[in-house]
Design a protein around this motif. Structure first.
Motif, PDB file in Angstrom:
ATOM      1  N   LEU A 288       0.798  -1.224   0.000  1.00  0.00           N
ATOM      2  CA  LEU A 288       0.000   0.000   0.000  1.00  0.00           C
ATOM      3  C   LEU A 288       0.830   1.274   0.000  1.00  0.00           C
ATOM      4  CD1 LEU A 288      -2.836  -1.094   2.489  1.00  0.00           C
ATOM      5  CD2 LEU A 288      -2.855  -1.150  -0.006  1.00  0.00           C
ATOM      6  N   ALA A 289       1.615   1.482   1.042  1.00  0.00           N
ATOM      7  CA  ALA A 289       2.381   2.727   1.179  1.00  0.00           C
ATOM      8  C   ALA A 289       3.315   3.023   0.005  1.00  0.00           C
ATOM      9  CB  ALA A 289       3.165   2.708   2.499  1.00  0.00           C
ATOM     10  N   PRO A 290       4.050   2.040  -0.528  1.00  0.00           N
ATOM     11  CA  PRO A 290       4.950   2.338  -1.655  1.00  0.00           C
ATOM     12  C   PRO A 290       4.225   2.870  -2.888  1.00  0.00           C
ATOM     13  CG  PRO A 290       5.490   0.217  -0.679  1.00  0.00           C
ATOM     14  CD  PRO A 290       4.178   0.636  -0.095  1.00  0.00           C
ATOM     15  N   ASN A 291       2.932   2.529  -3.016  1.00  0.00           N
ATOM     16  CA  ASN A 291       2.148   2.962  -4.170  1.00  0.00           C
ATOM     17  C   ASN A 291       1.207   4.124  -3.839  1.00  0.00           C
ATOM     18  OD1 ASN A 291       2.782   0.737  -6.297  1.00  0.00           O
ATOM     19  ND2 ASN A 291       2.340  -0.413  -4.427  1.00  0.00           N
ATOM     20  N   LYS A 292       1.452   4.749  -2.669  1.00  0.00           N
ATOM     21  CA  LYS A 292       0.666   5.895  -2.190  1.00  0.00           C
ATOM     22  C   LYS A 292      -0.805   5.548  -1.975  1.00  0.00           C
ATOM     23  CE  LYS A 292       3.618   9.285  -4.575  1.00  0.00           C
ATOM     24  NZ  LYS A 292       3.653  10.431  -5.523  1.00  0.00           N
ATOM     25  N   ILE A 293      -1.082   4.258  -1.775  1.00  0.00           N
ATOM     26  CA  ILE A 293      -2.449   3.809  -1.555  1.00  0.00           C
ATOM     27  C   ILE A 293      -2.758   3.834  -0.062  1.00  0.00           C
ATOM     28  CG2 ILE A 293      -4.068   1.878  -1.792  1.00  0.00           C
ATOM     29  CD1 ILE A 293      -2.376   0.987  -4.219  1.00  0.00           C
TER      30      ILE A 293
ATOM     31  N   ALA B  33      -5.617   3.077   3.038  1.00  0.00           N
ATOM     32  CA  ALA B  33      -6.817   2.287   3.327  1.00  0.00           C
ATOM     33  C   ALA B  33      -7.445   2.713   4.647  1.00  0.00           C
ATOM     34  CB  ALA B  33      -6.474   0.804   3.348  1.00  0.00           C
ATOM     35  N   GLY B  34      -7.311   3.983   4.962  1.00  0.00           N
ATOM     36  CA  GLY B  34      -7.930   4.523   6.166  1.00  0.00           C
ATOM     37  C   GLY B  34      -7.041   4.403   7.392  1.00  0.00           C
ATOM     38  N   GLY B  35      -7.458   5.090   8.465  1.00  0.00           N
ATOM     39  CA  GLY B  35      -6.728   5.008   9.723  1.00  0.00           C
ATOM     40  C   GLY B  35      -5.434   5.791   9.729  1.00  0.00           C
ATOM     41  N   ILE B  36      -4.658   5.565  10.786  1.00  0.00           N
ATOM     42  CA  ILE B  36      -3.384   6.260  10.955  1.00  0.00           C
ATOM     43  C   ILE B  36      -2.392   5.884   9.862  1.00  0.00           C
ATOM     44  CG2 ILE B  36      -1.431   6.598  12.513  1.00  0.00           C
ATOM     45  CD1 ILE B  36      -4.031   7.907  13.414  1.00  0.00           C
ATOM     46  N   SER B  37      -2.528   4.676   9.310  1.00  0.00           N
ATOM     47  CA  SER B  37      -1.603   4.244   8.256  1.00  0.00           C
ATOM     48  C   SER B  37      -1.683   5.172   7.046  1.00  0.00           C
ATOM     49  CB  SER B  37      -1.898   2.804   7.834  1.00  0.00           C
ATOM     50  OG  SER B  37      -3.194   2.686   7.266  1.00  0.00           O
ATOM     51  N   SER B  38      -2.864   5.740   6.788  1.00  0.00           N
ATOM     52  CA  SER B  38      -3.017   6.675   5.667  1.00  0.00           C
ATOM     53  C   SER B  38      -2.242   7.963   5.928  1.00  0.00           C
ATOM     54  CB  SER B  38      -4.499   7.005   5.453  1.00  0.00           C
ATOM     55  OG  SER B  38      -5.209   5.843   5.081  1.00  0.00           O
ATOM     56  N   ILE B  39      -2.334   8.449   7.163  1.00  0.00           N
ATOM     57  CA  ILE B  39      -1.570   9.648   7.535  1.00  0.00           C
ATOM     58  C   ILE B  39      -0.079   9.341   7.443  1.00  0.00           C
ATOM     59  CG2 ILE B  39      -1.089  11.293   9.395  1.00  0.00           C
ATOM     60  CD1 ILE B  39      -3.924  10.782  10.421  1.00  0.00           C
ATOM     61  N   GLY B  40       0.294   8.143   7.899  1.00  0.00           N
ATOM     62  CA  GLY B  40       1.696   7.738   7.824  1.00  0.00           C
ATOM     63  C   GLY B  40       2.191   7.657   6.395  1.00  0.00           C
ATOM     64  N   THR B  41       1.339   7.180   5.483  1.00  0.00           N
ATOM     65  CA  THR B  41       1.705   7.096   4.064  1.00  0.00           C
ATOM     66  C   THR B  41       1.988   8.475   3.490  1.00  0.00           C
ATOM     67  OG1 THR B  41       0.354   5.100   3.755  1.00  0.00           O
ATOM     68  CG2 THR B  41       0.924   6.355   1.777  1.00  0.00           C
TER      69      THR B  41
ATOM     70  N   ASN C  77      -0.613  -1.622  -9.815  1.00  0.00           N
ATOM     71  CA  ASN C  77      -1.405  -1.029  -8.733  1.00  0.00           C
ATOM     72  C   ASN C  77      -2.609  -1.879  -8.336  1.00  0.00           C
ATOM     73  OD1 ASN C  77       0.172   1.206  -8.254  1.00  0.00           O
ATOM     74  ND2 ASN C  77      -0.939   2.540  -9.660  1.00  0.00           N
ATOM     75  N   ILE C  78      -3.213  -2.569  -9.313  1.00  0.00           N
ATOM     76  CA  ILE C  78      -4.365  -3.419  -9.008  1.00  0.00           C
ATOM     77  C   ILE C  78      -3.956  -4.554  -8.074  1.00  0.00           C
ATOM     78  CG2 ILE C  78      -6.061  -5.026  -9.943  1.00  0.00           C
ATOM     79  CD1 ILE C  78      -6.743  -2.160 -10.499  1.00  0.00           C
ATOM     80  N   ILE C  79      -2.823  -5.183  -8.386  1.00  0.00           N
ATOM     81  CA  ILE C  79      -2.319  -6.260  -7.526  1.00  0.00           C
ATOM     82  C   ILE C  79      -1.971  -5.707  -6.153  1.00  0.00           C
ATOM     83  CG2 ILE C  79      -0.427  -7.901  -7.187  1.00  0.00           C
ATOM     84  CD1 ILE C  79      -0.397  -8.347 -10.186  1.00  0.00           C
ATOM     85  N   SER C  80      -1.417  -4.492  -6.116  1.00  0.00           N
ATOM     86  CA  SER C  80      -1.089  -3.854  -4.835  1.00  0.00           C
ATOM     87  C   SER C  80      -2.342  -3.617  -4.003  1.00  0.00           C
ATOM     88  CB  SER C  80      -0.373  -2.517  -5.075  1.00  0.00           C
ATOM     89  OG  SER C  80       0.868  -2.711  -5.707  1.00  0.00           O
ATOM     90  N   VAL C  81      -3.411  -3.159  -4.664  1.00  0.00           N
ATOM     91  CA  VAL C  81      -4.686  -2.919  -3.972  1.00  0.00           C
ATOM     92  C   VAL C  81      -5.243  -4.224  -3.418  1.00  0.00           C
ATOM     93  CG1 VAL C  81      -7.108  -2.310  -4.326  1.00  0.00           C
ATOM     94  CG2 VAL C  81      -5.319  -0.837  -5.234  1.00  0.00           C
ATOM     95  N   LEU C  82      -5.244  -5.273  -4.254  1.00  0.00           N
ATOM     96  CA  LEU C  82      -5.798  -6.561  -3.833  1.00  0.00           C
ATOM     97  C   LEU C  82      -5.005  -7.168  -2.683  1.00  0.00           C
ATOM     98  CD1 LEU C  82      -6.654  -8.152  -7.311  1.00  0.00           C
ATOM     99  CD2 LEU C  82      -8.267  -7.274  -5.618  1.00  0.00           C
ATOM    100  N   CYS C  83      -3.698  -7.263  -2.871  1.00  0.00           N
ATOM    101  CA  CYS C  83      -2.853  -7.887  -1.847  1.00  0.00           C
ATOM    102  C   CYS C  83      -2.821  -7.051  -0.568  1.00  0.00           C
ATOM    103  CB  CYS C  83      -1.433  -8.085  -2.383  1.00  0.00           C
ATOM    104  SG  CYS C  83      -1.303  -9.298  -3.720  1.00  0.00           S
ATOM    105  N   GLY C  84      -2.657  -5.740  -0.736  1.00  0.00           N
ATOM    106  CA  GLY C  84      -2.609  -4.860   0.427  1.00  0.00           C
ATOM    107  C   GLY C  84      -3.920  -4.844   1.179  1.00  0.00           C
ATOM    108  N   GLY C  85      -5.039  -4.766   0.446  1.00  0.00           N
ATOM    109  CA  GLY C  85      -6.354  -4.752   1.080  1.00  0.00           C
ATOM    110  C   GLY C  85      -6.644  -6.040   1.822  1.00  0.00           C
ATOM    111  N   VAL C  86      -6.311  -7.179   1.206  1.00  0.00           N
ATOM    112  CA  VAL C  86      -6.552  -8.481   1.841  1.00  0.00           C
ATOM    113  C   VAL C  86      -5.690  -8.637   3.101  1.00  0.00           C
ATOM    114  CG1 VAL C  86      -6.241 -10.973   1.598  1.00  0.00           C
ATOM    115  CG2 VAL C  86      -7.301  -9.667  -0.244  1.00  0.00           C
TER     116      VAL C  86
END
Length: 278
Positions: free
Chosen positions: A23-28, A30-38, A99-108
């Motif tokens: 997620l973070a390497p692709n600027k994606i 997914a909510g929470g503090i991790s988004s602020i950290g990204t 990015n699609i694979i990043s979204v899928l893997c990161g989200g899961v």
């Protein structure tokens, strides 16, 4: 207690891999503090482990009173564990090819990690605490909806900071995927089947279930609206693996029995989930 802490560590490790590798390497976000950290990581190079510890520490100070004593210990452990694993997993090679694979893997991975932690009655902080505090201001709005609004707001803001509509859409997809996976993890292994039985041989069926399977059976009085006659219905909750055995038994006793089978997503009590594990 010790078993819960082990599960929290596993959940935080999985969550950290999803954030740091996909997620973070692709600027994606997914909510929470991790988004602020990204956002802070890309703009100022601030390590996500420090961002997580700092912001969650602030939220914890304001939100810990909303938690039970045991949940406070678990959540505090979860915050430190996530920060630690965010640092440890930062050495793992990142994935930026698709990015699609990043979204899928990161989200899961994020959904699995959060699901494991939350199932232990803990939290990694973030939007959970923010939601608890907002709940006091907006008591008529459900906590789940408040958390979703917070996460979506953070995701949209991160998209504006990165000046990319594409990043915003990817982030919303990641948030959606992680939410679905978290829900599935929360209920995995708890599914059961409810059987409602209408028969002229209810006593034989209930006796057999009670004696041979040692499973509870409840008799519910009901009235046939066509015949206007009072009757009895048996209700029994079984595991999915037990269902075929029960159906065979019922049909052997009364081949004309009328049976209704329903899905049950969670059962608490003897023979199923112990209430102490909630």
């Amino acid at each position: 207690m010790f078993e819960d802490l082990i599960h929290i560590m596993i959940g935080c490790a999985v969550l950290a891999v999803g954030i740091n590798v996909f997620l973070a390497p692709n600027k994606i976000s997914a909510g929470g503090i991790s988004s602020i950290g990204t956002v802070l990581s890309h703009l100022f190079g601030i390590r996500m482990s420090l961002t997580n510890l700092f912001f969650n520490g602030i939220l914890f100070v304001f939100g810990y009173k909303s938690l039970g004593r045991y949940a406070v210990i678990q959540t505090l452990f979860g915050i430190f564990a996530l920060s630690g694993f965010l640092e440890i997993t930062s050495i793992i090679p990142i994935y930026t090819e698709n990015n699609i694979i990043s979204v899928l893997c990161g989200g899961v991975l994020m959904g699995v990690g959060v699901g494991i932690v939350v199932k232990c009655g803990a939290s990694t902080g973030g939007s959970d605490f923010a939601g608890l505090m907002l709940k006091k201001v907006f008591p008529h709005i459900s906590l789940a909806r408040l958390i979703m609004v917070i996460d979506c707001t953070i995701v949209v803001i991160s998209g504006l900071v990165f000046k990319s509509f594409t990043v915003t859409i990817y982030s919303i997809l990641a948030l959606f995927i992680s939410s679905i996976v978290t829900d599935k993890i929360m209920t995995v292994g708890d599914d059961a089947k409810e059987i409602q039985i209408f028969s002229s041989e209810l006593q034989k069926i209930s006796d057999y279930i009670l004696e041979q399977f040692e499973r509870g059976v409840t008799g519910i009085h009901c009235t046939g609206m066509y015949s206007k006659l009072d009757s009895m219905m048996l209700m029994c909750v079984v595991t999915p693996k037990e269902l075929p055995i029960y159906l065979k038994l019922i049909k052997e006793i009364d081949k004309n029995a009328f049976i209704i089978i329903s899905d049950v997503h969670e059962v608490i009590g003897e023979g199923f989930k112990n209430i102490d594990k909630l």
